[in-house]
Design an enzyme around this catalytic site. Structure first.
Site, PDB file in Angstrom:
ATOM      1  N   ASP A   1       0.896  -1.088   0.029  1.00 10.26           N
ATOM      2  CA  ASP A   1       0.014  -0.068   0.075  1.00 10.26           C
ATOM      3  C   ASP A   1       0.856   1.129   0.047  1.00 10.26           C
ATOM      4  O   ASP A   1       2.181   1.095  -0.164  1.00 10.26           O
ATOM      5  CB  ASP A   1      -0.925  -0.049   1.216  1.00 10.26           C
TER       6      ASP A   1
ATOM      7  N   GLU B   1       0.374   4.291   1.832  1.00  9.47           N
ATOM      8  CA  GLU B   1       0.223   5.457   3.063  1.00  9.47           C
ATOM      9  C   GLU B   1       1.394   5.293   3.908  1.00  9.47           C
ATOM     10  O   GLU B   1       1.636   6.326   4.402  1.00  9.47           O
ATOM     11  CB  GLU B   1      -1.117   5.549   3.811  1.00  9.47           C
TER      12      GLU B   1
ATOM     13  N   HIS C   1      -2.428   0.039  -3.974  1.00  6.95           N
ATOM     14  CA  HIS C   1      -3.136   1.164  -3.630  1.00  6.95           C
ATOM     15  C   HIS C   1      -3.740   1.724  -4.780  1.00  6.95           C
ATOM     16  O   HIS C   1      -3.539   1.564  -5.855  1.00  6.95           O
ATOM     17  CB  HIS C   1      -1.917   2.214  -3.191  1.00  6.95           C
TER      18      HIS C   1
ATOM     19  N   HIS D   1      -0.958   1.273   6.653  1.00  2.00           N
ATOM     20  CA  HIS D   1      -1.392   2.212   7.461  1.00  2.00           C
ATOM     21  C   HIS D   1      -2.552   1.599   8.510  1.00  2.00           C
ATOM     22  O   HIS D   1      -3.012   0.486   8.220  1.00  2.00           O
ATOM     23  CB  HIS D   1      -2.064   3.200   6.619  1.00  2.00           C
TER      24      HIS D   1
ATOM     25  N   HIS E   1      -7.261   5.187   7.758  1.00  3.05           N
ATOM     26  CA  HIS E   1      -8.725   4.803   7.019  1.00  3.05           C
ATOM     27  C   HIS E   1      -8.799   3.454   6.889  1.00  3.05           C
ATOM     28  O   HIS E   1      -7.648   2.600   7.199  1.00  3.05           O
ATOM     29  CB  HIS E   1      -8.817   5.663   5.708  1.00  3.05           C
TER      30      HIS E   1
ATOM     31  N   GLU F   1      -7.588  -2.759   6.938  1.00  2.86           N
ATOM     32  CA  GLU F   1      -7.272  -3.410   5.782  1.00  2.86           C
ATOM     33  C   GLU F   1      -6.219  -4.712   6.099  1.00  2.86           C
ATOM     34  O   GLU F   1      -6.178  -5.763   5.673  1.00  2.86           O
ATOM     35  CB  GLU F   1      -6.319  -2.452   4.944  1.00  2.86           C
TER      36      GLU F   1
HETATM   37 ZN   LIG Z   1      -3.801   3.014   0.006  1.00  2.42          ZN
END
Ligand SMILES: [Zn+2]
Length: 273
Positions: A8, A10, A60, A104, A116, A135
């Protein structure tokens, strides 16, 4: 030894703002290169420790962030979307271990860069059975469905702590110390790449020695509950048959995690309109 690197953006080295991870912004070009370098460090470490096959999933946004021309040629890249397993594309029973790079924290976390859960505009919270997760938990459970453990994570201190809380003592590479959603004390790429490389190396060595936490396997049936930010989102998500609704929370119950993951993704796609 075959390793899947699920990525990902972030939690990549130096990232602190949405602009840095959103295509179309000038800063994005810098950080997709940085994402590629964080991933290369993990490929290097895993290969040094004896991994002979490395698959990367670009997880992402639309899955088109990693620069293939700069990617370590020892790895193959899953890119583009939608793919059957999204952030975990490439997972199956032949994979021995999963490495999370650039992860993240879940939505609502203090001291967490760009926290998030899947969709920053749509999803407030997600539970797998009774476990509040982000996630990382969804993706670890998909790996667990195939009997595969997660062996390492890189990201800020809060992302790494949330992963070890649910999965146990996996290797962690903390590339920045977040002090809010948009502020962190960041280590230089030179330092983080060495850290990620050594961390991946240790993780694969521990995996080979059988010294890594068990795969994340949930009790069946598996209920995925999504709390949406508004009732119209829940209205749309409940168009999926066999969902149950309470306020802005919608849940779907499945007999196994691959279907539960599909159910979750379908709810969020519909809810996002
Ligand atoms: Zn992401």
């Amino acid at each position: 030894m075959k390793i899947l690197i699920a990525t990902d953006m972030e939690g990549v080295t130096g990232v602190t703002t949405w602009e840095q991870v959103t295509p179309g912004h000038a800063e994005y070009a810098r950080f997709r290169k940085q994402m590629t370098e964080d991933v290369n460090a993990a490929i290097r470490g895993a290969s040094d420790a004896g991994a002979d096959e490395v698959i990367v999933a670009d997880g992402h946004w639309n899955g088109s962030n990693i620069l293939i021309e700069d990617l370590d040629p020892r790895a193959r890249l899953n890119t583009g979307s939608p793919s059957p397993f999204s952030m975990m594309q490439g997972i199956d029973e032949s994979i021995d271990g999963v490495i999370f790079v650039g992860y993240h924290a879940r939505n609502g976390s203090p001291n967490a860069i760009l926290d998030h859960t899947w969709s920053s505009r749509t999803v407030a919270n997600v539970w797998l059975n009774d476990i509040l997760t982000g996630e990382y938990g969804l993706n670890a459970a998909v790996a667990g469905h195939f009997g595969v453990p997660v062996i390492m994570v890189s990201g800020d201190q809060t992302a790494c702590a949330q992963v070890t809380e649910v999965l146990g003592d996996v290797e962690t590479a903390i590339v920045k110390q977040a002090s809010s959603r948009f502020a962190a004390e960041c280590l230089s790429p030179q330092v983080t790449q060495e850290m990620i490389c050594l961390c991946a190396e240790r993780a694969v060595v521990r995996l080979a020695q059988g010294d890594i936490p068990e795969p994340f396997v949930l009790d069946v049936p598996i209920a995925v509950t999504v709390e949406f930010f508004s009732s119209d989102m829940a209205d749309r998500a409940t168009r999926i048959p066999f969902t149950k609704r309470e306020g802005t929370r919608v849940s779907i119950t499945m007999q196994e995690m691959a279907s539960a993951y599909n159910g979750f993704r379908a709810m969020v796609m519909l809810a996002s309109g």
